[in-house]
Write a protein that holds these residues in place. Structure first.
Motif, short mmCIF file in Angstrom:
data_model
loop_
_atom_site.label_atom_id
_atom_site.label_comp_id
_atom_site.label_asym_id
_atom_site.label_seq_id
_atom_site.Cartn_x
_atom_site.Cartn_y
_atom_site.Cartn_z
N VAL A 100 3.17 6.46 -3.89
CA VAL A 100 3.17 5.46 -3.32
C VAL A 100 1.39 5.38 -2.55
CG1 VAL A 100 4.05 4.64 -1.10
CG2 VAL A 100 5.58 5.66 -2.80
N ASP A 101 1.09 6.09 -2.22
CA ASP A 101 -0.32 6.11 -1.59
C ASP A 101 -1.19 5.46 -2.58
OD1 ASP A 101 -0.18 8.70 -2.78
OD2 ASP A 101 -1.46 9.59 -1.73
N ASN A 102 -1.05 5.97 -3.94
CA ASN A 102 -2.03 5.38 -5.03
C ASN A 102 -1.62 4.09 -5.33
OD1 ASN A 102 -3.45 7.87 -5.35
ND2 ASN A 102 -2.27 8.64 -6.98
N LEU A 103 -0.44 3.76 -5.12
CA LEU A 103 0.05 2.29 -5.45
C LEU A 103 -0.70 1.24 -4.39
CD1 LEU A 103 1.64 0.28 -6.95
CD2 LEU A 103 3.53 1.09 -5.68
N ALA A 104 -0.41 1.91 -2.90
CA ALA A 104 -0.69 0.92 -1.90
C ALA A 104 -2.38 0.82 -1.86
CB ALA A 104 -0.36 1.34 -0.76
N GLY A 105 -3.30 2.18 -2.10
CA GLY A 105 -4.46 2.08 -2.10
C GLY A 105 -5.22 1.34 -3.27
N GLY A 106 -4.40 1.37 -4.41
CA GLY A 106 -5.16 0.87 -5.48
C GLY A 106 -5.00 -0.70 -5.61
N SER A 107 -4.05 -1.10 -4.65
CA SER A 107 -3.80 -2.84 -4.54
C SER A 107 -4.71 -3.37 -3.62
CB SER A 107 -2.37 -3.06 -3.80
OG SER A 107 -1.44 -2.41 -4.77
N LYS A 108 -5.72 -2.61 -2.74
CA LYS A 108 -6.46 -3.02 -1.75
C LYS A 108 -7.28 -4.35 -2.40
CE LYS A 108 -10.07 -2.18 1.62
NZ LYS A 108 -10.05 -3.53 2.02
#
Length: 132
Positions: free
Chosen positions: A80-88
């Protein structure tokens, strides 16, 4: 990237007594951590109490003007953290394009989801923007 001691010395870095590498004796802004040195033990996080929100604060925060739903379709799922961070970068471009006024929590509620697909041909990212 992890550098060896020899590689750092070749690039002009020197090991200081504090255990950090410095470039040409410049200020600490140019220092690199010694990858071989042991770091100090991590400290426990301190609990911070949130201030109670007034009804005026909640009106803006509880009812954002926009909802942004990002759905990633891929053959591999992410944390989840990679999904959210990669969407920035994507969210920033949506903001720069003026599709949303800002990306703060008062303006937009952002949700992330992902769906695992079988083939690379099915991979895509869907963006759904709704105005409240």
């Amino acid at each position: 990237m992890n550098w060896t001691t020899e590689q750092l010395k070749e690039k002009g870095y020197t090991l200081a007594p504090d255990g950090h590498y410095y470039y040409d004796h410049k200020p600490p802004s140019r220092r690199l951590l010694d990858t071989l040195a042991k770091h100090a033990p991590k400290r426990a996080l301190v609990k911070v109490r949130k201030a109670k929100e007034t009804s005026e604060d909640c009106t803006a925060k509880c009812n954002p003007k926009y909802t942004l739903a990002l759905t990633r379709f891929s053959t591999k799922t992410l944390d989840v953290d990679n999904l959210a961070g990669g969407s920035k970068p994507l969210i920033d471009q949506i903001r720069y394009s003026k599709l949303i006024p800002d990306d703060n929590p008062e303006s937009v509620e952002i949700t992330f989801s992902q769906v695992k697909v079988r083939t690379q041909a099915e991979q895509r990212t869907e963006i759904r923007i709704t105005k409240a």
